[in-house]
Write a protein that holds these residues in place. Structure first.
Motif, PDB file in Angstrom:
ATOM      1  N   GLY A 183       1.586  -2.988   7.265  1.00 35.56           N
ATOM      2  CA  GLY A 183       0.254  -2.730   6.746  1.00 35.56           C
ATOM      3  C   GLY A 183       0.315  -2.759   5.228  1.00 35.56           C
ATOM      4  O   GLY A 183       0.996  -1.938   4.618  1.00 35.56           O
ATOM      5  N   LEU A 214      -2.610   1.101   9.769  1.00 39.74           N
ATOM      6  CA  LEU A 214      -3.452   0.375   8.820  1.00 39.74           C
ATOM      7  C   LEU A 214      -4.425   1.368   8.205  1.00 39.74           C
ATOM      8  O   LEU A 214      -5.157   2.051   8.925  1.00 39.74           O
ATOM      9  N   LEU A 257      -2.797  -6.706   7.872  1.00 42.30           N
ATOM     10  CA  LEU A 257      -1.621  -6.699   8.738  1.00 42.30           C
ATOM     11  C   LEU A 257      -0.856  -7.995   8.541  1.00 42.30           C
ATOM     12  O   LEU A 257      -1.430  -9.081   8.632  1.00 42.30           O
TER      13      LEU A 257
END
Length: 507
Positions: free
Chosen positions: A410, A342, A421
């Motif tokens: 992500g 992420l 997410l």
């Protein structure tokens, strides 16, 4: 041992779903009578509270009231919920101390009660009210509890406070279906592999790889890679060598060993540019350096072993040294398919699936920042290996089974350089555990947003109507609405002589 696809062949075949767009199905909830932890004089109020809760939850959930007498032990509750085909169970209790009334509610998956969410609300009773109307305190309990439960379960799209407050884009809740495609799909990927400026769906089935063009919601076969092999478990696409053409990364698991191939389109056909690489492979976006190739060793007993490494594509072709690069800072024991990255501003974090399939957020150095209450179920695709306490296959005493998780994505939905997410969560069909065989009947997509050093549920989609084998996201920054493509087996064909699959488009 070859990856085994554990299909729900034992369940009754369902009818084919019509092609078109429809609203997603609401999650079905078996609602059991609220337990009275107070005294018998409160029985009528508690019954009315249960009815009020059902009515206030009905706009988002398909709530089915389930009468039950006697003790509400977990096995009885699960059995009754299964009989309704409910994927979630709602239980609760009401207690009273003085004038304070407390309502405690838990919403949990039917087959995974440990994945529940709990709401506790209080109200002060200022006196009785005659007739059949709800007393003010009971009415407040119903309103507050229903609101909190829906917020915890679905999210409200709004994350953060003050200057950090933001609204996360969500799907509309509609679902459309492609026409059925022959084959037993295992994994899918999304990319432009022939440099024509149009995205394709790359599908790995049990016995090959096919490339499909997308026309509206339908798939049209463009190419089929001959002699690709068997035993596929994972497929990815990415322009790893930065030449403008996305390669296809295909991973097989055969006789306890991972074997990966990389294919590239040469203008006429797909050519294998790397063969039988002895690693599990995948593409991974690591931020500033873009998408890179990472790998992990397989093991005939443990299935996988060691850390996840960066690999250079140039080392994997003919004459390549196949040297491993720097390991990623992940928790020890992390499988290559159970995490993603992420982006957080200019840095990169990791999200992994930890114990009991709960989400774990790590910083860029692998330090644990947060762990979720939520858990997400994987797929029906499993890898088997001989179970040997001595580590020697010839002394095996059983079989170890590892299920492939659903893919973690992500995605920067807001364009603010902070990824959200997205993950698919498969739901077990009623009674769908049979001696280590999992049978899924449904799926839902969950979106979590970064909120400081934690993740917060932003939204949850309605149910898809069938389980997910794999998924991809059709998303481009610049305002274009995104959609999720979910590869799903048509279980109406399981009992026939051939398999068929389709893409469910969550919009």
């Amino acid at each position: 041992m070859r990856a085994r696809l554990l299909l729900a062949a034992a369940v009754a075949a369902s009818c084919l779903l019509a092609i078109g767009t429809a609203r997603g199905a609401r999650q079905t909830v078996a609602f059991f009578p609220l337990q009275n932890l107070s005294d018998n004089t409160a029985a009528d109020d508690i019954s009315r509270l249960g009815q009020a809760l059902k009515e206030r939850l009905q706009d988002r959930l398909d709530v089915q009231a389930v009468p039950i007498e006697g003790a509400q032990d977990p096995s009885r509750i699960r059995k009754r919920a299964r009989s309704l085909g409910a994927t979630y169970i709602l239980t609760g209790a009401v207690s009273r101390i003085g004038r304070t009334i407390t309502l405690d509610l838990t919403l949990a998956a039917t087959e995974d009660p440990g994945k529940g969410r709990t709401v506790v609300v209080n109200a002060v009773d200022n006196g009785a009210q005659a007739g059949t109307e709800l007393r003010p305190a009971i009415n407040r309990l119903a309103i507050e509890a229903a609101s909190k439960l829906k917020y915890l379960f679905f999210g409200d799209e709004v994350i953060g406070e003050g200057k950090e407050r933001r609204k996360i884009p969500k799907l509309t809740g509609t679902i459309s279906r492609s026409r059925n495609v022959p084959g037993d799909v295992v994994s899918v990927a999304w990319g432009d592999t022939d440099r024509n400026g149009k995205m394709e769906v790359i599908a790995a089935t049990t016995d090959g790889i096919a490339v499909y063009g997308v026309e509206g919601d339908d798939l049209v076969e463009k190419a089929r890679i001959p002699d690709a092999g068997e035993g596929f478990i994972h497929v990815d696409t990415a322009d790893l060598n930065r030449n403008g053409v996305a390669e296809i990364i295909a991973v097989r698991y055969v006789t306890g060993k991972a074997l990966s191939d990389i294919w590239e389109y040469d203008g006429k056909q797909y050519q294998r540019i790397a063969r039988d690489i002895p690693y599990f492979l995948r593409a991974l976006d690591i931020g500033k350096e873009g998408i890179v190739l990472v790998g992990q060793e397989s093991d005939p007993v443990a299935i996988f072993k060691g850390p996840v490494y960066r690999l250079a594509l140039s080392q994997l072709g003919p004459g390549g040294r196949k040297e491993k690069g720097t390991p990623l800072p992940l928790i020890e024991g992390t499988w290559i398919y159970s995490f993603t990255t992420l982006k957080k501003g200019g840095s990169v974090r990791f999200v992994t699936l930890g114990d009991r399939d709960r989400l774990v957020l790590l910083d860029g150095n692998g330090k644990k920042l947060w762990e979720s209450v939520d858990a997400v179920s994987g797929t029906e695709t499993a890898l088997d290996a001989l179970l040997s306490p001595s580590g020697k296959p010839e002394l095996a005493v059983g079989t170890k089974r590892l299920y492939l998780p659903n893919r973690l994505f992500g995605v920067d939905l807001l364009g603010d350089k902070n990824d959200e997410l997205i993950v698919l969560n498969n739901l077990v069909t009623a009674g769908g555990f049979f001696e280590n065989l999992r049978v899924f009947s449904n799926a839902e997509a969950l979106c979590f947003a970064q909120d400081g050093d934690s993740l917060q549920l932003a939204w949850r989609t309605p149910q898809t109507g069938s389980s997910a084998r794999d998924a991809f996201i059709d998303f481009s920054q610049g305002g274009k609405p995104f959609r999720i493509g979910v590869a799903s087996i048509d279980k109406g064909k399981i009992l026939g002589k051939f398999g068929e699959w389709r893409v469910l488009w969550l919009k």
